[in-house]
Design an enzyme around this catalytic site. Sequence first.
Site, PDB file in Angstrom:
ATOM      1  N   LYS A 182       0.843  -1.208   0.000  1.00 16.45           N
ATOM      2  CA  LYS A 182       0.000   0.000   0.000  1.00 16.45           C
ATOM      3  C   LYS A 182       0.872   1.250   0.000  1.00 16.45           C
ATOM      4  CE  LYS A 182      -3.392   2.640   2.481  1.00 16.45           C
ATOM      5  NZ  LYS A 182      -4.217   2.843   3.648  1.00 16.45           N
ATOM      6  N   GLU A 188      10.813  -4.468   4.038  1.00 13.74           N
ATOM      7  CA  GLU A 188      10.902  -5.881   3.655  1.00 13.74           C
ATOM      8  C   GLU A 188      10.542  -6.051   2.182  1.00 13.74           C
ATOM      9  OE1 GLU A 188       9.311  -4.684   6.313  1.00 13.74           O
ATOM     10  OE2 GLU A 188       9.172  -6.146   7.948  1.00 13.74           O
ATOM     11  N   GLY A 241      -4.466  -1.284   4.940  1.00 16.16           N
ATOM     12  CA  GLY A 241      -3.607  -2.372   4.464  1.00 16.16           C
ATOM     13  C   GLY A 241      -4.194  -3.744   4.763  1.00 16.16           C
ATOM     14  N   ARG A 242      -4.691  -3.951   5.983  1.00 14.05           N
ATOM     15  CA  ARG A 242      -5.197  -5.280   6.328  1.00 14.05           C
ATOM     16  C   ARG A 242      -6.609  -5.538   5.786  1.00 14.05           C
ATOM     17  NH1 ARG A 242      -3.996  -2.205  10.553  1.00 14.05           N
ATOM     18  NH2 ARG A 242      -5.640  -1.413  11.916  1.00 14.05           N
ATOM     19  N   GLU A 327      -3.878  -6.352  14.957  1.00 13.24           N
ATOM     20  CA  GLU A 327      -3.396  -5.035  14.530  1.00 13.24           C
ATOM     21  C   GLU A 327      -4.515  -3.996  14.696  1.00 13.24           C
ATOM     22  OE1 GLU A 327      -0.034  -4.679  11.528  1.00 13.24           O
ATOM     23  OE2 GLU A 327      -1.724  -3.937  10.362  1.00 13.24           O
ATOM     24  N   HIS A 358      -3.818 -32.274  18.495  1.00 16.24           N
ATOM     25  CA  HIS A 358      -2.641 -33.021  18.930  1.00 16.24           C
ATOM     26  C   HIS A 358      -1.501 -32.091  19.318  1.00 16.24           C
ATOM     27  CE1 HIS A 358      -4.535 -36.756  17.619  1.00 16.24           C
ATOM     28  NE2 HIS A 358      -5.024 -36.015  16.634  1.00 16.24           N
ATOM     29  N   LYS A 486       8.859   0.371  13.273  1.00 16.07           N
ATOM     30  CA  LYS A 486       9.465   0.530  11.937  1.00 16.07           C
ATOM     31  C   LYS A 486      10.471   1.672  11.963  1.00 16.07           C
ATOM     32  CE  LYS A 486       5.488  -0.706   9.026  1.00 16.07           C
ATOM     33  NZ  LYS A 486       4.503  -0.186   8.098  1.00 16.07           N
TER      34      LYS A 486
HETATM   35  O1  F6P Z   1       2.300  -4.117   9.884  1.00 14.25           O
HETATM   36  C1  F6P Z   1       2.072  -2.782   9.577  1.00 14.25           C
HETATM   37  C2  F6P Z   1       1.564  -2.635   8.172  1.00 14.25           C
HETATM   38  O2  F6P Z   1       1.442  -1.281   7.905  1.00 14.25           O
HETATM   39  C3  F6P Z   1       0.251  -3.379   7.911  1.00 14.25           C
HETATM   40  O3  F6P Z   1      -0.841  -2.671   8.317  1.00 14.25           O
HETATM   41  C4  F6P Z   1       0.336  -3.597   6.446  1.00 14.25           C
HETATM   42  O4  F6P Z   1      -0.537  -4.596   6.049  1.00 14.25           O
HETATM   43  C5  F6P Z   1       1.790  -3.994   6.316  1.00 14.25           C
HETATM   44  O5  F6P Z   1       2.477  -3.176   7.238  1.00 14.25           O
HETATM   45  C6  F6P Z   1       2.358  -3.808   4.940  1.00 14.25           C
HETATM   46  O6  F6P Z   1       2.286  -2.468   4.523  1.00 14.25           O
HETATM   47  P1  F6P Z   1       2.364  -2.080   3.011  1.00 14.25           P
HETATM   48  O7  F6P Z   1       1.226  -2.727   2.302  1.00 14.25           O
HETATM   49  O8  F6P Z   1       2.288  -0.583   2.986  1.00 14.25           O
HETATM   50  O9  F6P Z   1       3.675  -2.571   2.485  1.00 14.25           O
END
Ligand code: F6P
Length: 524
Positions: A182, A188, A241-242, A327, A358, A486
């Site tokens: 987003k 990452e 994002g979620r 979250e 289990h 972050k």
């Molecule tokens: O974990 C924090 C967060 O901002 C989430 O809400 C989101 O899904 C994830 O990082 C990834 O963010 P982006 O889609 O901006 O890379």
Amino acid sequence: MHYPVPPLTQLDSWQHFADAAVQASVQLDSVRCIRAAGLHADFSGQVYSPELEAAAKTLLADRQFEQQRDVLLGGGISNVTEGRAAWHTALRAPAAPKDEITTERERLNAFIRTADIARRWRNIVHIGIGGSDWGVRLSVSAFGYCKQWRTVRFVANIDGHAIAGALSDLNPMDTLIVVASKSFTTVETLENASRALEWLKAADVPDPYSNVVAITARPDRAQEWGIPEHNIFSFWDWVGGRFSLWSAVNLTTAMAVSSDVVAGMLAGAAAMDKHFAEAPIEQNIPVQMALAGVVNRSVLGYGSLNVAPYDFRLGHLVSYIQQLEMESLGKSVDLNGEFVTVPTGPAVWGMPGTDAQHTFFQWLHQGSDGAPVDFIVCQHADHSWPTHHQTLLAHCLAQREAMLRGKSYEQALQECLSGGLEAEEASWLAKHRVHKGGRPNTLIVLPHLTPYSLGALLAAYEHKVFVQGLIWGINPFDQWGVEYGKKLAAGILGELQRPSVEATHHDASTTYWVEQFRQADSRD
Ligand code: F6P
């Protein structure tokens, strides 16, 4: 800006609700089941009384449930701390309320059609994390578990082994790199995307950027990164994002399994949205899920919620719900900026049944804490071995019944005696076999695992989270805690990479480890 949300525990309606919840009990002799959007949600395993039901209605009225639901579903500012809408429902509305939704969907479908007709992209590497990952993993494994003509690999973690493993053995010429982010700033995702690009370049792919697609709310950043405009699919700031599975983020599922799967999920979610918008409180699945959650967490004191999908294909559902709930609800300050004086969002954890049985079900049955369980199961399987499915169903119902009914000392003693034990030994062993029972649970039954039913299920959890946020008075749509981590990580990374930078502003232990890791780095 100040938001006048009365602190929860100062509301008379909260006190009535909490008192009624303490008095209420699980009704073993009646069934409390709601059917909507193709799902059955059986709340018989949650505490209930007519007084609790009435108190819940007053509490929700005090929290302006209907007005706030209208704000959410109408695209108003529900995410007040970030000043935005949380309008993921717009993405799945049968008639899209914004032209850009339709335009973007048409562009995306055209991209998929062209690729399918050309039998292009045998491999897809989906790079994204959190909300840009879990839902896609879930839908690909739910519907592509049997056959996919494209090989799909997911990369989320910054650990280099993840991208190394994902790229191994793939033919770069026919690999599409899907970068879902987003913000298009997530370290990452961008680092992993850079490794993928280097891999394309190293293989002399003629125009490496044309093998990369971006899905983002910041197309400008994606373009700056080098991705051609026609390979960028947008969504918008008003999609959290979620909650972004309903946007172009689900491209990978459409390509790996089919566009029909994505369309079915959108339709199921839209049906749940309609139900949430229209059903009365006592017949409203997400609202009842939320109320049960608030009772279990804030009144009965359960610290966690266990999610037990009795369906191998729904393995990733646990992580999906975990991110969605934790979250969203992992907060303890209300919209006024005051601490909420009852416990809020529980920890969410789980594993598919029957593996879970289990692994940790013993703890659920007889541990000192226990946890409410969401059992999720499909009435019908999509394989041809009836015994497997009957056994799965039997286990699901049996575990649930054991948690509900428990076993008294007298029952246990009788069992031991009829097993041939002497009285003294029987009375000793019986104590170990006692099961308190009364452990709350919800059973959600999907007729089949279809895109429609999965879409409806996910939307039910989304709305549950919204209602819980409303009751607790917290904003389920921001994530300031994660943002803080972050920011710190960016600073520490700078210190690790540039030994000239002083790392003294941390706590002593962090400073120590920054030094250690710097030295480890220079030894390599
Ligand atoms: O974990 C924090 C967060 O901002 C989430 O809400 C989101 O899904 C994830 O990082 C990834 O963010 P982006 O889609 O901006 O890379």
